[in-house]
Enzyme design. Sequence first.
Site, PDB file in Angstrom:
ATOM      1  N   LYS A 182      -4.213  -1.026   1.908  1.00 65.15           N
ATOM      2  CA  LYS A 182      -4.499  -0.066   2.967  1.00 65.15           C
ATOM      3  C   LYS A 182      -5.951  -0.221   3.431  1.00 65.15           C
ATOM      4  CE  LYS A 182      -0.312   1.050   1.812  1.00 65.15           C
ATOM      5  NZ  LYS A 182       0.038   2.122   0.882  1.00 65.15           N
TER       6      LYS A 182
ATOM      7  N   ASP B 158      -4.996   8.676  -7.502  1.00 64.77           N
ATOM      8  CA  ASP B 158      -4.766   7.667  -6.466  1.00 64.77           C
ATOM      9  C   ASP B 158      -5.723   7.988  -5.315  1.00 64.77           C
ATOM     10  OD1 ASP B 158      -3.822   6.228  -4.238  1.00 64.77           O
ATOM     11  OD2 ASP B 158      -1.794   6.136  -5.068  1.00 64.77           O
TER      12      ASP B 158
ATOM     13  N   TYR C 220       2.833   9.162  -3.099  1.00 64.13           N
ATOM     14  CA  TYR C 220       3.447   8.092  -2.320  1.00 64.13           C
ATOM     15  C   TYR C 220       4.907   7.929  -2.768  1.00 64.13           C
ATOM     16  CZ  TYR C 220       4.628   3.349  -0.966  1.00 64.13           C
ATOM     17  OH  TYR C 220       5.263   2.246  -0.478  1.00 64.13           O
TER      18      TYR C 220
ATOM     19  N   ARG D 254      -3.500 -16.807 -14.221  1.00 60.27           N
ATOM     20  CA  ARG D 254      -2.908 -15.502 -14.556  1.00 60.27           C
ATOM     21  C   ARG D 254      -3.819 -14.720 -15.487  1.00 60.27           C
ATOM     22  NH1 ARG D 254       0.641 -15.208 -18.289  1.00 60.27           N
ATOM     23  NH2 ARG D 254       1.640 -17.197 -17.849  1.00 60.27           N
TER      24      ARG D 254
END
Length: 401
Positions: free
Chosen positions: A214, A189, A124, A70
């Site tokens: 994407k 973005d 988005y 992590r």
Amino acid sequence: METTAATPPRSLSTEAVHAGREDLADLGLHAPPLDLSTTYPSRDSRAEAARIDAFAATGAQPDGPPVYSRLDNPTTARFETALARLEGTESAVAFASGMAALTACLLVRSSMGLRHVVAVRPLYGCSDHLLTAGLLGSEVSWVDPDGIAEAIRPDTGLVMVESPANPTLAEVDLGAVARACGEVPLLADNTFATPVLQRPAEHGARIVLHSATKYLGGHGDVLGGVVACDEEFARKLRQVRFATGGVLHPLAGYLLLRGLATLPVRVRAASATAALLAERLAGDPRVTRVHYPKLGGAMVAFEIEGDPHEVIAGVRLITPAVSLGSVDSLIQHPASISHRIVDADDRRSSGVSDRLLRMSVGLEDVEDLWQDLDAALGAPLSARPAPARGADAPVPDPAVR
Ligand SMILES: *Cc1c(COP(=O)(O)O)cnc(C)c1O
């Protein structure tokens, strides 16, 4: 993995296949190693304590062997190095998804008492929702690009834009927006453009966000997010990622690094096909409006005179699915899916018409794609037979106005 001062600048295509992999030949490897370890044994707990202290104090990527995944993973770190190189930023920090990446950016700023966000619609759908619902305790002011400077307050932590925006492909002048932000960091973005078509950091964006799900992944089989930024902001992001746990899985890091290698050829090839389809759609009587960015790209959005649900039901080659950026073409109806969670009035007033379809153009042959679209669009309304007694009239969905 740093380039030395003597290394001449390389082109994006070269970086795409080499960045993050420079040490492999010396390791006697060709493919990057995939390290799935969750933890790392060490007999030297004094050294581990020092690495944990250093990370807690600075957020710098720990030196030496990793401690716990992590905190640090070598496969994910290769992807981060490569993406930073492509975006032209000092650093990049990867997350479990695009939304986890945006969440971390908001938390970094709100933890400094800067909980106000100035944002430009459309974004988005889920980004819009995250801000509007204030799920992270933030407060948002929605403005037009020319209203940014005026909307900034002493507690404004971020200005957020998407260009080209999801789903209308609306563009903003990133340089002008960055100037309007003054001292407030601009978060751009860049999911739709990718660093192949646009590098927002060159225009003054301090934070460049991607849904890596994407184009960066590119094959519809990996969920991820990444923030490209300066090292100072990256350190804060790493500390938030460590404490909140939205880490990228190392297999996803492996697949994303692999995806970056073909990013330039995929984006250029799909963009050429998308430009041709946009042109054909613009000349088609069944289509009332086409949205295609000046910047180019592989996304096309278009409004139709008929029922968009019929087009979604009618495609056979194109995959009727939300998401984008895969090798195969996808089509979806934003008002039903990607932007469903946005209030209908906010959606419509930001240009997301109920008759808008959003297509992500893949690597298929343009004629095959056109044939599929042409068939799915059906006959022009004017050429459809008048229905008997109106019973079977092509009444638009009541939700569609
Ligand atoms: C998909 C998308 C996101 C969210 O990314 P996930 O990886 O699905 O969490 C954010 N921004 C844009 C522009 C997107 O298309």
